[in-house]
Design a protein around this motif. Structure first.
Motif, mmCIF file in Angstrom:
data_model
loop_
_atom_site.group_PDB
_atom_site.id
_atom_site.type_symbol
_atom_site.label_atom_id
_atom_site.label_comp_id
_atom_site.label_asym_id
_atom_site.label_seq_id
_atom_site.Cartn_x
_atom_site.Cartn_y
_atom_site.Cartn_z
ATOM 1 N N ALA A 128 0.843 -1.112 -0.223
ATOM 2 C CA ALA A 128 -0.066 0.042 -0.004
ATOM 3 C C ALA A 128 0.711 1.285 -0.144
ATOM 4 O O ALA A 128 1.829 1.364 0.813
ATOM 5 N N ILE A 129 0.475 2.035 -0.881
ATOM 6 C CA ILE A 129 1.160 3.488 -0.942
ATOM 7 C C ILE A 129 0.300 4.648 -1.213
ATOM 8 O O ILE A 129 -0.889 4.186 -1.881
ATOM 9 N N PRO A 130 0.867 5.694 -0.772
ATOM 10 C CA PRO A 130 -0.001 7.094 -0.989
ATOM 11 C C PRO A 130 -0.005 7.505 -2.383
ATOM 12 O O PRO A 130 1.257 7.260 -2.797
ATOM 13 N N PHE A 131 -1.042 7.760 -3.167
ATOM 14 C CA PHE A 131 -0.677 8.116 -4.598
ATOM 15 C C PHE A 131 -1.852 9.149 -4.963
ATOM 16 O O PHE A 131 -3.087 8.844 -4.950
ATOM 17 N N LEU A 132 -1.493 10.356 -4.856
ATOM 18 C CA LEU A 132 -2.298 11.454 -5.497
ATOM 19 C C LEU A 132 -3.643 11.678 -4.350
ATOM 20 O O LEU A 132 -4.650 11.914 -5.031
ATOM 21 N N GLY A 133 -3.354 11.374 -3.172
ATOM 22 C CA GLY A 133 -4.434 11.717 -2.152
ATOM 23 C C GLY A 133 -5.254 10.543 -2.039
ATOM 24 O O GLY A 133 -6.399 10.523 -1.136
ATOM 25 N N ASN A 134 -5.001 9.326 -2.588
ATOM 26 C CA ASN A 134 -5.481 8.127 -2.295
ATOM 27 C C ASN A 134 -4.441 7.025 -1.967
ATOM 28 O O ASN A 134 -3.386 7.220 -1.758
ATOM 29 N N THR A 135 -5.061 5.946 -1.600
ATOM 30 C CA THR A 135 -4.157 4.727 -1.280
ATOM 31 C C THR A 135 -4.352 3.654 -2.340
ATOM 32 O O THR A 135 -5.581 3.279 -2.739
ATOM 33 N N ILE A 136 -3.079 3.107 -3.008
ATOM 34 C CA ILE A 136 -3.199 2.306 -4.038
ATOM 35 C C ILE A 136 -2.468 0.830 -3.506
ATOM 36 O O ILE A 136 -1.548 1.503 -2.639
ATOM 37 N N ARG A 137 -2.490 -0.043 -3.997
ATOM 38 C CA ARG A 137 -1.598 -1.359 -3.742
ATOM 39 C C ARG A 137 -0.561 -1.518 -4.756
ATOM 40 O O ARG A 137 -1.313 -1.765 -6.019
ATOM 41 N N VAL A 138 0.681 -1.919 -4.807
ATOM 42 C CA VAL A 138 1.425 -2.001 -6.017
ATOM 43 C C VAL A 138 2.392 -3.251 -5.668
ATOM 44 O O VAL A 138 2.541 -3.495 -4.495
ATOM 45 N N SER A 139 2.710 -3.934 -6.787
ATOM 46 C CA SER A 139 3.964 -4.804 -6.600
ATOM 47 C C SER A 139 4.771 -4.569 -7.756
ATOM 48 O O SER A 139 4.618 -3.650 -8.549
ATOM 49 N N GLY A 140 6.050 -5.260 -7.440
ATOM 50 C CA GLY A 140 7.176 -4.930 -8.315
ATOM 51 C C GLY A 140 8.009 -5.915 -8.442
ATOM 52 O O GLY A 140 8.098 -6.951 -7.470
ATOM 53 N N TYR A 141 9.351 -6.006 -9.258
ATOM 54 C CA TYR A 141 10.409 -6.988 -9.250
ATOM 55 C C TYR A 141 11.631 -6.209 -9.520
ATOM 56 O O TYR A 141 11.493 -4.972 -10.167
ATOM 57 N N LEU A 142 12.640 -6.597 -9.160
ATOM 58 C CA LEU A 142 13.858 -6.211 -9.544
ATOM 59 C C LEU A 142 14.258 -6.652 -11.037
ATOM 60 O O LEU A 142 13.537 -7.937 -11.241
ATOM 61 N N ARG A 143 14.990 -6.026 -11.764
ATOM 62 C CA ARG A 143 14.731 -6.294 -13.345
ATOM 63 C C ARG A 143 15.284 -7.771 -13.596
ATOM 64 O O ARG A 143 14.576 -8.200 -14.737
ATOM 65 N N ASP A 144 16.089 -8.504 -13.114
ATOM 66 C CA ASP A 144 16.453 -9.817 -13.393
ATOM 67 C C ASP A 144 15.297 -10.721 -13.255
ATOM 68 O O ASP A 144 14.861 -11.545 -14.134
ATOM 69 N N GLU A 145 14.792 -10.473 -11.999
ATOM 70 C CA GLU A 145 13.204 -11.279 -11.779
ATOM 71 C C GLU A 145 12.171 -11.168 -12.590
ATOM 72 O O GLU A 145 11.524 -11.823 -13.046
ATOM 73 N N LEU A 146 12.190 -9.762 -13.070
ATOM 74 C CA LEU A 146 10.998 -9.390 -14.061
ATOM 75 C C LEU A 146 11.209 -9.928 -15.390
ATOM 76 O O LEU A 146 10.411 -10.751 -15.935
ATOM 77 N N ARG A 147 12.568 -10.095 -15.956
ATOM 78 C CA ARG A 147 12.759 -10.707 -17.063
ATOM 79 C C ARG A 147 12.596 -12.291 -17.161
ATOM 80 O O ARG A 147 12.038 -12.895 -18.131
ATOM 81 N N GLN A 148 12.769 -12.738 -16.000
ATOM 82 C CA GLN A 148 12.593 -14.541 -15.714
ATOM 83 C C GLN A 148 11.067 -14.637 -15.723
ATOM 84 O O GLN A 148 10.456 -15.550 -16.295
ATOM 85 N N VAL A 149 10.269 -13.842 -14.899
ATOM 86 C CA VAL A 149 8.837 -14.025 -15.164
ATOM 87 C C VAL A 149 8.192 -13.752 -16.469
ATOM 88 O O VAL A 149 7.462 -14.389 -16.798
ATOM 89 N N VAL A 150 8.838 -12.667 -17.207
ATOM 90 C CA VAL A 150 8.184 -12.340 -18.449
ATOM 91 C C VAL A 150 8.592 -13.771 -19.417
ATOM 92 O O VAL A 150 7.877 -14.257 -20.436
ATOM 93 N N SER A 151 9.823 -14.275 -19.311
ATOM 94 C CA SER A 151 10.012 -15.248 -20.085
ATOM 95 C C SER A 151 9.403 -16.643 -19.980
ATOM 96 O O SER A 151 9.200 -17.290 -20.804
ATOM 97 N N ASP A 152 9.200 -16.940 -18.672
ATOM 98 C CA ASP A 152 8.378 -18.085 -18.457
ATOM 99 C C ASP A 152 7.082 -18.028 -18.749
ATOM 100 O O ASP A 152 6.460 -19.157 -18.870
ATOM 101 N N ALA A 153 6.454 -16.833 -18.958
ATOM 102 C CA ALA A 153 5.264 -16.809 -19.570
ATOM 103 C C ALA A 153 4.993 -16.931 -21.033
ATOM 104 O O ALA A 153 3.949 -17.086 -21.689
ATOM 105 N N GLY A 154 6.319 -17.102 -21.660
ATOM 106 C CA GLY A 154 6.197 -17.380 -23.067
ATOM 107 C C GLY A 154 6.587 -16.355 -24.049
ATOM 108 O O GLY A 154 6.365 -16.274 -25.198
#
Length: 225
Positions: free
Chosen positions: A167-193
């Protein structure tokens, strides 16, 4: 995505009502807070220039329609924009009247059946998957794989961060976000085809003081069979 995988994706899907309501409230302030979008424009230009004229493109998490839907329509492509925020969809319809815009959750996108969207030559997913918890992101990517024609293109961006449904504050609201470090993001994308054919990163400081600086990752991808 296989039937079993799709059912698992639906089971995992969390209630995103609060997320959509936050973006309904944010409206045009989103573009004001993020006025410079060099990475998104460059990645959108890659799609616009690589695709044959008149290609069918899905703009996932289209927001206000700017810059991506407008950029692709201007280049002569047929754009279907999808966002879970009704307010953002209305703004996109006003700003990019030549596009088609639909309010729908990513987990409810399908090729066939009631409300089926058919297949696309390319998908732009700029900062849309970061709105999901990490458990959903591999399924979401497989869903996008299924929406693309063979050899279809995917332009993907995420914020580089080792966080999950945070959860992070975002322009007066609260939203929930996720992220990866770049090597892990590449792997997740590759694993998805997907094959990652190019990538770039940008240090970005939003205009809003309540949104912290970030590193934005952009991947140019191609669907593997």
């Amino acid at each position: 995505m296989s039937g079993q995988g799709y059912e698992e994706y639906i089971r995992l899907k969390i209630d995103r009502t609060g997320q959509a309501e936050a973006f309904d409230a944010i409206g045009d302030r989103y573009d004001e807070a993020f006025p410079h979008k060099e990475g998104q424009l460059a990645s959108g230009r890659w799609l616009a220039e690589t695709l044959p004229a008149g290609s069918r493109v899905l703009d996932l998490g289209c927001g206000t329609g700017l810059p991506t839907a407008g950029q692709l329509v201007h280049a002569g492509h047929r754009v279907v924009g999808v966002d879970f925020s009704a307010g953002m969809v209305e703004l996109a319809r006003d700003k990019v009247p030549s596009g088609e815009f639909i309010q729908r959750d990513l987990a409810d996108l399908a090729v066939d059946g009631p409300g089926g969207l058919g297949r696309f030559d390319a998908i732009a997913a700029f900062f849309s998957l970061l709105m999901l918890p990490r458990a959903e992101i591999p399924y979401a990517l497989r869903s996008l794989h299924g929406l693309l024609r063979p050899e279809g293109l995917l332009a993907l961006s995420m914020v580089e961060a080792d966080v999950d449904d945070f959860a992070i504050p975002f322009l007066g609201n609260t939203i929930r976000v996720s992220g990866y470090l770049r090597d892990e993001l590449r792997q997740v994308v590759s694993d998805a085809g997907f094959e990652v054919t190019a990538e770039d990163s940008y240090a970005y400081a939003p205009a809003s003081t309540d949104v912290p600086p970030e590193i934005q990752l952009f991947l140019n991808c191609r669907r593997r069979a």
